[in-house]
Design an enzyme around this catalytic site. Structure first.
Site, PDB file in Angstrom:
ATOM      1  N   ASN A 222     -19.406   3.755  10.967  1.00 34.02           N
ATOM      2  CA  ASN A 222     -18.543   3.140  11.970  1.00 34.02           C
ATOM      3  C   ASN A 222     -17.759   4.193  12.758  1.00 34.02           C
ATOM      4  OD1 ASN A 222     -17.112   1.227  13.436  1.00 34.02           O
ATOM      5  ND2 ASN A 222     -15.663   0.802  11.799  1.00 34.02           N
TER       6      ASN A 222
ATOM      7  N   HIS B  34     -16.482  -3.695  14.594  1.00 40.39           N
ATOM      8  CA  HIS B  34     -16.597  -4.440  15.842  1.00 40.39           C
ATOM      9  C   HIS B  34     -18.017  -4.352  16.402  1.00 40.39           C
ATOM     10  CE1 HIS B  34     -12.170  -4.302  15.970  1.00 40.39           C
ATOM     11  NE2 HIS B  34     -12.243  -5.239  16.882  1.00 40.39           N
TER      12      HIS B  34
END
Length: 262
Positions: free
Chosen positions: A156, A125
């Site tokens: 991440n 994201h």
């Protein structure tokens, strides 16, 4: 009596249909060191407006309810995602994660999630889902593929996640901040999937906070790799990211400089 009632009814309709209009101007302010007070006005209302959006190098700006992005078709991802993060947005509603879907608002078509399948990269994201848990629709909108970029899993879930958590802390502390984030896109980047989605070697995140007429900002440039270093080891001047990306991040805030003292 009937004539009187008709006049009253017409007057009520005219009053109900009346709309208020507002207007305002944005003045450019001199950029100074981050700890300094900015003397000129940018806007006189609380919060952030579209005047804080970066320049789009692709002219393909997509506006969702709570975040805006500039899509770059050549790299099949956003060159930047920008959004306001208020203290009241920082909640944990434990929404069920939806499937990633293509963004219907991207005219050229955002990349299919299947490009990431068996690639070894996370669907990372840019605007975190955790920043939008105050509303189910806002949360679901973060699962458009226009809002993701290939990220190494340890990156991440590691250093990038730690920066995201710090950003939410700043939102709670300052009540209202503005965030711009994305990957540094390069023609030489590795590609994944049939649509050749670029894998950025670096990701950036810029956070702007405003208190009255006072501004401060901090910018991070982080390799797409696992790291145990402090997040502050990745602080850089905003100008460094602008040179690497070709993006003017705050065109209405002249000479704004980032600092570690955020």
């Amino acid at each position: 009596m009937k004539k009187y009632l008709i006049l009253v009814w017409v007057g009520f309709l005219l009053f109900s249909c009346k709309k208020e209009s507002t207007s305002g101007t944005e003045n450019k302010i001199p950029r100074e060191e981050i700890s300094s007070v900015v003397s000129n006005q940018v806007d006189t209302v609380s919060g952030f407006s579209e005047a804080y959006l970066p320049i789009s190098t692709t002219k393909q700006i997509v506006k969702h309810d709570y975040y805006t992005l500039s899509y770059n078709e050549n790299f099949e991802q956003a060159e930047w995602v920008a959004y306001e993060l208020k203290a009241e947005y920082v909640k944990n509603n434990d929404f069920k994660r939806p499937y990633f879907v293509q963004d219907p608002s991207v005219i050229t078509g955002s990349a299919d999630w299947r490009n990431y399948k068996k690639s070894g990269y996370d669907k990372g994201h840019l605007c975190p889902a955790a920043d939008m848990e105050f509303d189910k629709r806002a949360y679901n909108d973060t699962f458009f593929t226009s809002n993701i970029s290939p990220q190494k899993r340890d990156f991440n879930s590691g250093i990038w996640n730690r920066i995201e958590e710090k950003v939410r802390y700043w939102a709670l502390r300052d009540r209202d901040i503005y965030v711009v984030t994305g990957g540094v896109l390069n023609d030489l980047d590795k590609k994944i999937g049939t649509e050749k989605v670029s894998v950025p070697k670096y990701f950036y995140k810029i956070v702007l906070s405003k208190s009255g007429k006072e501004y401060k900002a901090i910018a991070f440039l982080v390799p797409n790799e696992d790291s145990d270093k402090s997040i502050y080891d990745f602080v850089v001047p905003i100008e460094s990211i602008e040179k690497m990306t070709g993006i003017d991040f705050f065109p209405n805030l002249k000479n704004l400089k980032s600092s570690q003292s955020f």
